[in-house]
Scaffold this motif. Structure first.
Motif, PDB file in Angstrom:
ATOM      1  N   GLU A   1       0.814  -1.218   0.000  1.00  0.00           N
ATOM      2  CA  GLU A   1       0.000   0.000   0.000  1.00  0.00           C
ATOM      3  C   GLU A   1       0.846   1.265   0.000  1.00  0.00           C
ATOM      4  O   GLU A   1       0.552   2.237   0.690  1.00  0.00           O
ATOM      5  N   GLY A   2       1.925   1.245  -0.759  1.00  0.00           N
ATOM      6  CA  GLY A   2       2.764   2.428  -0.900  1.00  0.00           C
ATOM      7  C   GLY A   2       3.804   2.599   0.190  1.00  0.00           C
ATOM      8  O   GLY A   2       4.624   3.505   0.114  1.00  0.00           O
ATOM      9  N   GLN A   3       3.788   1.758   1.194  1.00  0.00           N
ATOM     10  CA  GLN A   3       4.746   1.838   2.290  1.00  0.00           C
ATOM     11  C   GLN A   3       5.786   0.729   2.155  1.00  0.00           C
ATOM     12  O   GLN A   3       6.053  -0.015   3.097  1.00  0.00           O
ATOM     13  N   ALA A   4       6.376   0.637   0.989  1.00  0.00           N
ATOM     14  CA  ALA A   4       7.308  -0.448   0.699  1.00  0.00           C
ATOM     15  C   ALA A   4       8.621  -0.250   1.446  1.00  0.00           C
ATOM     16  O   ALA A   4       9.018   0.865   1.771  1.00  0.00           O
ATOM     17  N   GLN A   5       9.284  -1.371   1.697  1.00  0.00           N
ATOM     18  CA  GLN A   5      10.562  -1.316   2.394  1.00  0.00           C
ATOM     19  C   GLN A   5      11.682  -1.008   1.407  1.00  0.00           C
ATOM     20  O   GLN A   5      11.471  -0.856   0.203  1.00  0.00           O
ATOM     21  N   LEU A   6      12.880  -0.949   1.931  1.00  0.00           N
ATOM     22  CA  LEU A   6      14.038  -0.571   1.123  1.00  0.00           C
ATOM     23  C   LEU A   6      14.378  -1.628   0.075  1.00  0.00           C
ATOM     24  O   LEU A   6      14.874  -1.293  -1.001  1.00  0.00           O
ATOM     25  N   ASN A   7      14.094  -2.892   0.348  1.00  0.00           N
ATOM     26  CA  ASN A   7      14.424  -3.930  -0.631  1.00  0.00           C
ATOM     27  C   ASN A   7      13.593  -3.797  -1.909  1.00  0.00           C
ATOM     28  O   ASN A   7      14.053  -4.143  -2.988  1.00  0.00           O
ATOM     29  N   VAL A   8      12.386  -3.276  -1.811  1.00  0.00           N
ATOM     30  CA  VAL A   8      11.566  -3.043  -2.996  1.00  0.00           C
ATOM     31  C   VAL A   8      12.177  -1.926  -3.838  1.00  0.00           C
ATOM     32  O   VAL A   8      12.226  -2.015  -5.072  1.00  0.00           O
ATOM     33  N   ALA A   9      12.664  -0.886  -3.183  1.00  0.00           N
ATOM     34  CA  ALA A   9      13.338   0.195  -3.905  1.00  0.00           C
ATOM     35  C   ALA A   9      14.610  -0.317  -4.569  1.00  0.00           C
ATOM     36  O   ALA A   9      14.939   0.104  -5.690  1.00  0.00           O
ATOM     37  N   ALA A  10      15.306  -1.234  -3.918  1.00  0.00           N
ATOM     38  CA  ALA A  10      16.523  -1.804  -4.495  1.00  0.00           C
ATOM     39  C   ALA A  10      16.206  -2.630  -5.736  1.00  0.00           C
ATOM     40  O   ALA A  10      16.934  -2.572  -6.734  1.00  0.00           O
ATOM     41  N   VAL A  11      15.118  -3.387  -5.694  1.00  0.00           N
ATOM     42  CA  VAL A  11      14.712  -4.178  -6.861  1.00  0.00           C
ATOM     43  C   VAL A  11      14.356  -3.251  -8.023  1.00  0.00           C
ATOM     44  O   VAL A  11      14.745  -3.495  -9.176  1.00  0.00           O
ATOM     45  N   CYS A  12      13.645  -2.189  -7.749  1.00  0.00           N
ATOM     46  CA  CYS A  12      13.271  -1.244  -8.807  1.00  0.00           C
ATOM     47  C   CYS A  12      14.488  -0.513  -9.363  1.00  0.00           C
ATOM     48  O   CYS A  12      14.579  -0.288 -10.574  1.00  0.00           O
ATOM     49  N   PHE A  13      15.426  -0.155  -8.508  1.00  0.00           N
ATOM     50  CA  PHE A  13      16.642   0.508  -8.972  1.00  0.00           C
ATOM     51  C   PHE A  13      17.486  -0.448  -9.817  1.00  0.00           C
ATOM     52  O   PHE A  13      18.083  -0.032 -10.816  1.00  0.00           O
ATOM     53  N   CYS A  14      17.533  -1.728  -9.426  1.00  0.00           N
ATOM     54  CA  CYS A  14      18.238  -2.719 -10.245  1.00  0.00           C
ATOM     55  C   CYS A  14      17.583  -2.855 -11.614  1.00  0.00           C
ATOM     56  O   CYS A  14      18.264  -3.040 -12.617  1.00  0.00           O
ATOM     57  N   SER A  15      16.267  -2.767 -11.652  1.00  0.00           N
ATOM     58  CA  SER A  15      15.558  -2.816 -12.924  1.00  0.00           C
ATOM     59  C   SER A  15      15.974  -1.648 -13.813  1.00  0.00           C
ATOM     60  O   SER A  15      16.182  -1.823 -15.023  1.00  0.00           O
ATOM     61  N   LEU A  16      16.116  -0.474 -13.234  1.00  0.00           N
ATOM     62  CA  LEU A  16      16.562   0.696 -13.992  1.00  0.00           C
ATOM     63  C   LEU A  16      17.986   0.516 -14.508  1.00  0.00           C
ATOM     64  O   LEU A  16      18.274   0.781 -15.681  1.00  0.00           O
ATOM     65  N   LEU A  17      18.879   0.034 -13.663  1.00  0.00           N
ATOM     66  CA  LEU A  17      20.275  -0.154 -14.085  1.00  0.00           C
ATOM     67  C   LEU A  17      20.398  -1.219 -15.167  1.00  0.00           C
ATOM     68  O   LEU A  17      21.138  -1.046 -16.142  1.00  0.00           O
ATOM     69  N   ILE A  18      19.676  -2.312 -15.011  1.00  0.00           N
ATOM     70  CA  ILE A  18      19.729  -3.374 -16.014  1.00  0.00           C
ATOM     71  C   ILE A  18      19.168  -2.871 -17.342  1.00  0.00           C
ATOM     72  O   ILE A  18      19.658  -3.236 -18.408  1.00  0.00           O
ATOM     73  N   SER A  19      18.150  -2.031 -17.288  1.00  0.00           N
ATOM     74  CA  SER A  19      17.606  -1.448 -18.516  1.00  0.00           C
ATOM     75  C   SER A  19      18.643  -0.577 -19.216  1.00  0.00           C
ATOM     76  O   SER A  19      18.748  -0.591 -20.448  1.00  0.00           O
ATOM     77  N   LEU A  20      19.400   0.178 -18.442  1.00  0.00           N
ATOM     78  CA  LEU A  20      20.457   1.008 -19.035  1.00  0.00           C
ATOM     79  C   LEU A  20      21.531   0.151 -19.707  1.00  0.00           C
ATOM     80  O   LEU A  20      21.974   0.445 -20.821  1.00  0.00           O
ATOM     81  N   PHE A  21      21.948  -0.929 -19.043  1.00  0.00           N
ATOM     82  CA  PHE A  21      22.942  -1.820 -19.636  1.00  0.00           C
ATOM     83  C   PHE A  21      22.394  -2.531 -20.864  1.00  0.00           C
ATOM     84  O   PHE A  21      23.124  -2.775 -21.824  1.00  0.00           O
ATOM     85  N   SER A  22      21.119  -2.850 -20.847  1.00  0.00           N
ATOM     86  CA  SER A  22      20.497  -3.462 -22.012  1.00  0.00           C
ATOM     87  C   SER A  22      20.519  -2.514 -23.204  1.00  0.00           C
ATOM     88  O   SER A  22      20.752  -2.941 -24.345  1.00  0.00           O
ATOM     89  N   MET A  23      20.281  -1.233 -22.954  1.00  0.00           N
ATOM     90  CA  MET A  23      20.356  -0.245 -24.029  1.00  0.00           C
ATOM     91  C   MET A  23      21.778  -0.171 -24.608  1.00  0.00           C
ATOM     92  O   MET A  23      21.959  -0.074 -25.825  1.00  0.00           O
TER      93      MET A  23
END
Length: 106
Positions: A43-65
């Motif tokens: 409900e929008g109160q996610a812990q830090l590990n969720v933010a880490a997963v999303c940030f990893c998704s962003l970094l992997i997308s950059l490397f994929s590009m």
């Protein structure tokens, strides 16, 4: 008089880096979906590990590009996997950039 189309009967192989580009893009998409679902479930109160997963998704997308761009330097290859991977990665990068901007304004 119409020009006749040139037809190549030689089968081209896929660019080697295109497989990595598409694989990384799919992996980033899976991580992004996991992160968003986890955030919605919390409900929008996610812990830090969720933010880490999303940030990893962003970094992997950059490397994929990056791998997608490098795959276009291979001569006489098929580039369809690179184009699909770069499309997925670009849409994820835009999504994460918009979510980060909304989070900062918010």
């Amino acid at each position: 008089m119409q020009k006749q189309k040139k037809v190549s009967y030689i089968r081209k192989s896929f660019a080697k880096r295109s497989f990595l580009c598409l694989g990384l893009a799919v992996g980033a998409l899976v991580l992004g979906i996991i992160g968003i679902i986890s955030s919605v479930m919390a409900e929008g109160q996610a812990q830090l590990n969720v933010a880490a997963v999303c940030f990893c998704s962003l970094l992997i997308s950059l490397f994929s590009m990056v791998y997608g761009v490098f795959s276009f330097f291979e001569k006489e290859k098929k580039y369809i996997l690179s184009k699909v991977g770069m499309g997925i990665s670009l849409s994820l990068i835009i999504l994460w950039a918009v979510l980060i901007i909304i989070g900062m304004k918010g």
